[in-house]
Enzyme design. Structure first.
Site, PDB file in Angstrom:
ATOM      1  N   SER A  36     -33.290  18.511  -0.701  1.00  0.00           N
ATOM      2  CA  SER A  36     -32.987  18.556   0.517  1.00  0.00           C
ATOM      3  C   SER A  36     -33.581  19.227   1.475  1.00  0.00           C
ATOM      4  O   SER A  36     -33.650  21.339   1.376  1.00  0.00           O
ATOM      5  CB  SER A  36     -31.343  18.920   0.426  1.00  0.00           C
ATOM      6  OG  SER A  36     -30.526  18.529  -0.541  1.00  0.00           O
ATOM      7  N   HIS A  67     -32.633   6.409   3.937  1.00  0.00           N
ATOM      8  CA  HIS A  67     -33.384   8.170   3.227  1.00  0.00           C
ATOM      9  C   HIS A  67     -33.966   6.771   2.131  1.00  0.00           C
ATOM     10  O   HIS A  67     -33.494   7.707   1.458  1.00  0.00           O
ATOM     11  CB  HIS A  67     -31.659   8.253   2.731  1.00  0.00           C
ATOM     12  CG  HIS A  67     -31.678   9.496   3.749  1.00  0.00           C
ATOM     13  ND1 HIS A  67     -31.685  11.197   3.602  1.00  0.00           N
ATOM     14  CD2 HIS A  67     -31.107   9.975   4.983  1.00  0.00           C
ATOM     15  CE1 HIS A  67     -32.103  11.582   4.761  1.00  0.00           C
ATOM     16  NE2 HIS A  67     -30.759  10.914   5.868  1.00  0.00           N
ATOM     17  N   HIS A  89     -29.058  11.872  -6.666  1.00  0.00           N
ATOM     18  CA  HIS A  89     -27.761  12.732  -7.000  1.00  0.00           C
ATOM     19  C   HIS A  89     -26.253  11.620  -7.746  1.00  0.00           C
ATOM     20  O   HIS A  89     -26.632  11.041  -7.567  1.00  0.00           O
ATOM     21  CB  HIS A  89     -27.423  13.058  -6.154  1.00  0.00           C
ATOM     22  CG  HIS A  89     -27.508  14.344  -5.249  1.00  0.00           C
ATOM     23  ND1 HIS A  89     -28.753  13.638  -4.277  1.00  0.00           N
ATOM     24  CD2 HIS A  89     -28.368  15.530  -5.021  1.00  0.00           C
ATOM     25  CE1 HIS A  89     -29.492  14.645  -3.602  1.00  0.00           C
ATOM     26  NE2 HIS A  89     -29.197  16.294  -4.402  1.00  0.00           N
ATOM     27  N   TYR A  91     -23.591  12.169  -7.613  1.00  0.00           N
ATOM     28  CA  TYR A  91     -22.437  12.353  -6.749  1.00  0.00           C
ATOM     29  C   TYR A  91     -23.019  10.983  -5.973  1.00  0.00           C
ATOM     30  O   TYR A  91     -21.945  10.577  -5.353  1.00  0.00           O
ATOM     31  CB  TYR A  91     -22.027  13.435  -5.408  1.00  0.00           C
ATOM     32  CG  TYR A  91     -23.065  14.031  -5.033  1.00  0.00           C
ATOM     33  CD1 TYR A  91     -23.239  13.013  -3.592  1.00  0.00           C
ATOM     34  CD2 TYR A  91     -24.025  14.991  -5.636  1.00  0.00           C
ATOM     35  CE1 TYR A  91     -24.860  13.445  -2.456  1.00  0.00           C
ATOM     36  CE2 TYR A  91     -25.215  15.454  -4.234  1.00  0.00           C
ATOM     37  CZ  TYR A  91     -25.445  14.393  -2.912  1.00  0.00           C
ATOM     38  OH  TYR A  91     -26.370  14.819  -2.151  1.00  0.00           O
ATOM     39  N   GLU A  92     -23.714  10.595  -5.990  1.00  0.00           N
ATOM     40  CA  GLU A  92     -24.020   9.138  -5.503  1.00  0.00           C
ATOM     41  C   GLU A  92     -23.839   7.946  -6.425  1.00  0.00           C
ATOM     42  O   GLU A  92     -23.784   7.140  -4.865  1.00  0.00           O
ATOM     43  CB  GLU A  92     -25.681   8.992  -4.801  1.00  0.00           C
ATOM     44  CG  GLU A  92     -25.926  10.236  -3.965  1.00  0.00           C
ATOM     45  CD  GLU A  92     -27.852  10.074  -3.794  1.00  0.00           C
ATOM     46  OE1 GLU A  92     -27.804   9.328  -3.488  1.00  0.00           O
ATOM     47  OE2 GLU A  92     -28.132  10.456  -4.455  1.00  0.00           O
ATOM     48  N   ALA A 119     -31.075  22.684  -2.549  1.00  0.00           N
ATOM     49  CA  ALA A 119     -30.694  23.671  -1.863  1.00  0.00           C
ATOM     50  C   ALA A 119     -29.420  24.372  -2.129  1.00  0.00           C
ATOM     51  O   ALA A 119     -28.636  23.817  -2.406  1.00  0.00           O
ATOM     52  CB  ALA A 119     -30.463  22.841  -0.524  1.00  0.00           C
ATOM     53  N   MET A 222     -25.945  20.498  -6.701  1.00  0.00           N
ATOM     54  CA  MET A 222     -25.231  19.504  -7.229  1.00  0.00           C
ATOM     55  C   MET A 222     -26.373  18.535  -7.768  1.00  0.00           C
ATOM     56  O   MET A 222     -26.158  17.343  -7.737  1.00  0.00           O
ATOM     57  CB  MET A 222     -24.659  18.996  -5.726  1.00  0.00           C
ATOM     58  CG  MET A 222     -23.439  19.718  -5.312  1.00  0.00           C
ATOM     59  SD  MET A 222     -22.922  18.425  -4.175  1.00  0.00           S
ATOM     60  CE  MET A 222     -21.273  19.942  -3.456  1.00  0.00           C
ATOM     61  N   SER A 223     -27.923  19.334  -8.111  1.00  0.00           N
ATOM     62  CA  SER A 223     -28.842  18.614  -8.663  1.00  0.00           C
ATOM     63  C   SER A 223     -29.210  19.625 -10.012  1.00  0.00           C
ATOM     64  O   SER A 223     -28.345  20.407 -10.084  1.00  0.00           O
ATOM     65  CB  SER A 223     -29.466  18.131  -7.484  1.00  0.00           C
ATOM     66  OG  SER A 223     -29.820  19.511  -7.537  1.00  0.00           O
ATOM     67  N   ASN A 246     -26.239  28.952   2.473  1.00  0.00           N
ATOM     68  CA  ASN A 246     -25.109  29.412   3.008  1.00  0.00           C
ATOM     69  C   ASN A 246     -24.174  30.407   1.788  1.00  0.00           C
ATOM     70  O   ASN A 246     -25.053  30.395   0.650  1.00  0.00           O
ATOM     71  CB  ASN A 246     -24.574  27.960   3.185  1.00  0.00           C
ATOM     72  CG  ASN A 246     -24.004  27.010   1.902  1.00  0.00           C
ATOM     73  OD1 ASN A 246     -25.158  27.082   1.661  1.00  0.00           O
ATOM     74  ND2 ASN A 246     -23.145  27.077   1.232  1.00  0.00           N
ATOM     75  N   HIS A 260     -23.803  26.986  11.342  1.00  0.00           N
ATOM     76  CA  HIS A 260     -24.370  25.768  10.960  1.00  0.00           C
ATOM     77  C   HIS A 260     -26.122  25.802  11.432  1.00  0.00           C
ATOM     78  O   HIS A 260     -26.790  25.698  11.126  1.00  0.00           O
ATOM     79  CB  HIS A 260     -23.716  24.531  11.312  1.00  0.00           C
ATOM     80  CG  HIS A 260     -24.240  23.372  10.722  1.00  0.00           C
ATOM     81  ND1 HIS A 260     -24.442  23.480   8.144  1.00  0.00           N
ATOM     82  CD2 HIS A 260     -25.176  22.676  10.743  1.00  0.00           C
ATOM     83  CE1 HIS A 260     -25.024  22.004   8.788  1.00  0.00           C
ATOM     84  NE2 HIS A 260     -25.120  21.558   9.423  1.00  0.00           N
TER      85      HIS A 260
END
Ligand SMILES: *[C@@H]1O[C@H](CO)[C@@H](O)[C@H](O)[C@H]1NC(C)=O
Ligand SMILES: *[C@@H]1O[C@H](CO)[C@@H](O)[C@H](O)[C@H]1NC(C)=O
Length: 284
Positions: A36, A67, A89, A91-92, A119, A222-223, A246, A260
Site C-alpha cells: 500500500s 484500483h 489481500h 481480507y478482500e 505498510a 495483513m499481507s 503507525n 493521520h
C-alpha cells in the site's frame, strides 16, 4: 470473483506465464510486490510494458473499483524486473491460494528473487513511524487458523510437500540491504524484526497487540506471508520490507490519537526512501 479455496493447476500457472512471455521481451529475474502506497516503484521501470490484471488469463482481478492493478515488466537499474502494482489481500475475500497466485507465475517466468514490501503497524516500542523494517522472520497467524496457501495437493514441479521456513528471509539479501542503507547514510531509519500477519480487515485490539508483542512480533499487517510461503516453496530468495506507518496502541488509558495527516506525510516521504533503497539494493 474466483471460487474460494480452489487450488490452481500447474497448467493454469503455465498458461498465464506463456501468455505473458509472448507479450514482452523482458525476462525478469526479480519480482517486486508493492505494498500500500509503495506502488511508485513500478513507475521507475524503464522500457516498460504493463498489463492490467483483468486482461491476463487466469490472473486474479482486483475487487476494489478504480484500483485496477497492473503487472509491469521493465528494467530497474538495468535489471529485468516484474512489478505488481497492487496486491491481493485475503481480507478482500480471495482464497489464500489466489492471494499468492502471481508468485508461481513469476517462478515460471524465470524469477529468482522476490522483493515484497508492505505498510505495517509498529509493535516494537523502539520503532518510530517512518522506520523501514527488514523482515527477519514472520509469524503466520492465518496459518495457525488453518489458512496456508500450500494446503492442498502438492505439485512437486513447484516444490516439496514440507518446505523449510527457518530461512524464509534470505540472510545475504538482508545484509546487502543493510549495506545499501549504510552506503546511503540512512541507517537511522532502519530496523530489522519479525512481521506478523493477521487476516484483517479489522485492526487489532489492545489485548491482541499485547499478545503479539509477547509472541515476539515487531510489526503487524495483513499481507506478505502467503506470497513468501509460496515463493520459498518454489525456491525463490526473498527480501521483505515493512514501512512502519503507525504505532499500535497498547495502553487502555491512552489519550493518544494517531495524527493521520502526519502519518500520511511520513509515509509519503519514506516511501520514496524505500524506493531509493530498493533501487540502490539492485545496483549493488
Ligand atoms: C508450459 O508448459 C509447456 C509444456 O509442458 C512447456 O514446454 C513450457 O516450458 C511451459 N512454460 C513455462 C513458462 O513454464
Ligand atoms: C525491538 O527492537 C529492538 C531493535 O531492533 C530490539 O533490540 C528489541 O529486542 C525489540 N524489542 C522486542 C521486545 O522485541
Amino acid at each position: 470473483m474466483e471460487t474460494p479455496s480452489r487450488c490452481s493447476s500447474f497448467e493454469e500457472y503455465n498458461e498465464t506465464a506463456e501468455w505473458l512471455l509472448t507479450r514482452t521481451k523482458i525476462r525478469p529475474i526479480v519480482a517486486i510486490i508493492c505494498g500500500s502506497g509503495l506502488g511508485g516503484l513500478a513507475d521507475r521501470l524503464q522500457d516498460y510494458v504493463s498489463f492490467k490484471y483483468e486482461e491476463i488469463p487466469r490472473f486474479p482481478t482486483s475487487t476494489v473499483p478504480g484500483h485496477a492493478g497492473k503487472l509491469v515488466f521493465g528494467k530497474l537499474e538495468g535489471h529485468d524486473c516484474v512489478c505488481m502494482q497492487g496486491r491481493f489481500h485475503f481480507y478482500e475475500g480471495y482464497s489464500i491460494h489466489t492471494v499468492s497466485y502471481p508468485v508461481r507465475v513469476f517462478s515460471l517466468l524465470g524469477v529468482k528473487t522476490l522483493i515484497v514490501t508492505n505498510a505495517a503497524g509498529g509493535l516494537n516500542d523502539s520503532y518510530s513511524v517512518g522506520d523501514i523494517m527488514i523482515i527477519k522472520d514472520h509469524i503466520n497467524m492465518p496459518g495457525f487458523a488453518g489458512q496456508n496457501p500450500l494446503c492442498g495437493p502438492n505439485d512437486e514441479r513447484f516444490g516439496v510437500r514440507f518446505p523449510c521456513m527457518s530461512d524464509a528471509y534470505d540472510r545475504e539479501l538482508r545484509s546487502k540491504f543493510r549495506s545499501t542503507a549504510e552506503a546511503m547514510g540512512v541507517t537511522q531509519f532502519l530496523q530489522e524484526g519479525v512481521y506478523c500477519m493477521l487476516a484483517g480487515p479489522s485492526y487489532e485490539t489492545i489485548a491482541e497487540c499485547k499478545f503479539l508483542q509477547t509472541m515476539g512480533a515487531d510489526s503487524v499487517g495483513m499481507s506478505t506471508v502467503p506470497e513468501v510461503l509460496v515463493a520459498r516453496h518454489c525456491g525463490l530468495r526473498v527480501l521483505g520490507l515493512s514501512l512502519i506507518t503507525n504505532k499500535v496502541i497498547t495502553d487502555y488509558n491512552s489519550e493518544e490519537k494517531a495524527n493521520h495527516e502526519e502519518v500520511l506525510r511520513t509515509t509519503q516521504e519514506r516511501s520514496n526512501l524505500l524506493q531509493d533503497l530498493v533501487c540502490g539494493f539492485l545496483t549493488m
